[in-house]
Design an enzyme around this catalytic site. Structure first.
Site, PDB file in Angstrom:
ATOM      1  N   ASP A 164     -35.623   6.320   8.002  1.00 46.74           N
ATOM      2  CA  ASP A 164     -36.574   5.597   7.157  1.00 46.74           C
ATOM      3  C   ASP A 164     -35.779   4.701   6.186  1.00 46.74           C
ATOM      4  O   ASP A 164     -34.933   3.926   6.618  1.00 46.74           O
ATOM      5  CB  ASP A 164     -37.488   6.609   6.452  1.00 46.74           C
ATOM      6  CG  ASP A 164     -38.600   5.977   5.638  1.00 46.74           C
ATOM      7  OD1 ASP A 164     -39.574   5.503   6.242  1.00 46.74           O
ATOM      8  OD2 ASP A 164     -38.485   5.959   4.406  1.00 46.74           O
ATOM      9  N   HIS A 202     -43.068   9.784  12.877  1.00 44.61           N
ATOM     10  CA  HIS A 202     -42.105   9.155  11.980  1.00 44.61           C
ATOM     11  C   HIS A 202     -40.969  10.065  11.535  1.00 44.61           C
ATOM     12  O   HIS A 202     -39.819   9.632  11.466  1.00 44.61           O
ATOM     13  CB  HIS A 202     -42.855   8.619  10.752  1.00 44.61           C
ATOM     14  CG  HIS A 202     -41.986   7.876   9.794  1.00 44.61           C
ATOM     15  ND1 HIS A 202     -41.358   6.687  10.124  1.00 44.61           N
ATOM     16  CD2 HIS A 202     -41.615   8.157   8.515  1.00 44.61           C
ATOM     17  CE1 HIS A 202     -40.659   6.260   9.090  1.00 44.61           C
ATOM     18  NE2 HIS A 202     -40.794   7.133   8.108  1.00 44.61           N
TER      19      HIS A 202
END
Length: 322
Positions: free
Chosen positions: A105, A295
């Site tokens: 991320d 994610h």
């Protein structure tokens, strides 16, 4: 069996006191694990342990503004130059010249930039769910604003501190949703109406379907930490989005060390085509795809991500652990 997370080592670097969690021999080949938002060094607990057992000196910091690390009050002190200088300072503190940097991320964005801004300190890069994005021709924050409007979460961060307050009021909901198994593929997500794909802060708070893939104890680590620290200093990373773009105009978009991109097949934040052009900018890049994965790739599929990392490190990292 829960992973036992080590106690932190505290170092003073680049004007801040930083908490770093270590595993493995201190004279082993160094690997730095950079977490994303809104996470902590704890996000890398599975890989930290495995890398240490494989003979690497694995280091996972609570990055600037997170967890037990200091939280400057000046927004500009969270720009990409400070963030990457922190990583160079971390290497200095432990006596390492270079390391492989792995990031997820925002941590992924940062470690790719580390290879551009501090190339002499980088032996390789692993982007976990985070491909390399070359510098765009236009301010990316403005592009997002035009495409999605002011409610898009990155745009919302620029305009006020409403998001900071809303997240702090709903910490448990944030980290329940953050770690839910997706109930649709990326193709199914893309077929939704645009308003359902607009990634607003409220969507992080509203109830979602899908089972939580962290244990209650693991999730509580995040809940307890963010109830104590709040979110503002972590969101300040985003408040430098345009400045980071402006201040790197003269940086050559070329990476000359070995790299690995570990792709999450169904991550709504990173469409499948992102990163397809990385060979234009990176001399040596490999790809590994984790199927049925959202994610939070290194926590949702920890064993597979760890295997991919160790395989690549064993083949590519100079001075590899024996």
């Amino acid at each position: 069996m829960p992973v036992v997370f080590p106690e932190p080592t505290f170092i003073t670097i680049n004007g801040i006191r930083m908490a770093v969690y270590e595993a493995g021999p201190k004279d082993g080949p160094p690997v730095v694990l950079a977490h994303g938002w809104p996470e902590l060094a704890y996000a890398w607990r599975h890989q930290l342990k495995a890398l240490g057992e494989a003979g690497y000196h694995a280091m996972a910091p609570d990055q600037r503004g997170y967890g037990l690390t200091e939280k400057p009050c000046v927004i500009r002190e969270y720009d990409i130059h400070h963030l990457t200088a922190d990583m160079a300072g971390l290497l200095d503190a432990f006596g390492h010249d270079r390391a492989v940097f792995a990031g997820h991320d925002w941590g992924g964005i940062m470690v790719w930039q580390m290879a551009l801004l501090h190339p002499g300190r980088v032996a390789g890069v692993i982007g976990a769910g985070a491909p390399f994005f070359p510098r765009s021709r236009r301010d990316p924050e403005q592009v997002m604003r035009e495409a999605w409007g002011p409610d898009w979460y990155i745009c919302d961060f620029q305009d006020s501190r409403r998001a900071d307050e809303a997240m702090l009021t709903n910490v448990e909901a944030i980290f329940t949703n953050q770690f839910r198994k997706l109930t649709r593929s990326y193709a199914e997500y893309q077929a939704l109406p645009k308003e359902d794909r607009n990634r607003t802060i409220q969507k992080r708070i509203d109830p979602r379907p899908g089972r939580v893939f962290l244990s209650d104890a693991e999730r509580q680590v995040y809940i307890d930490t963010y109830r104590r620290t709040g979110f503002t200093s972590t969101i300040d990373w985003y408040r430098n989005w345009s400045w980071n773009w402006e201040s790197t105009a003269d940086v050559e978009q070329k990476i000359r060390v070995p790299c690995l991109y570990i792709q999450a097949a169904d991550d709504p934040a990173v469409p499948p085509g992102f990163g397809d052009d990385m060979e234009q900018y990176i001399d040596d890049v490999e790809r590994y795809r984790v199927e049925d994965c959202g994610h939070c790739i290194q926590q949702e599929h920890p064993e597979e991500v760890t295997r991919a990392m160790l395989d690549w490190l064993g083949r590519k990292y100079p001075g590899q652990a024996g």
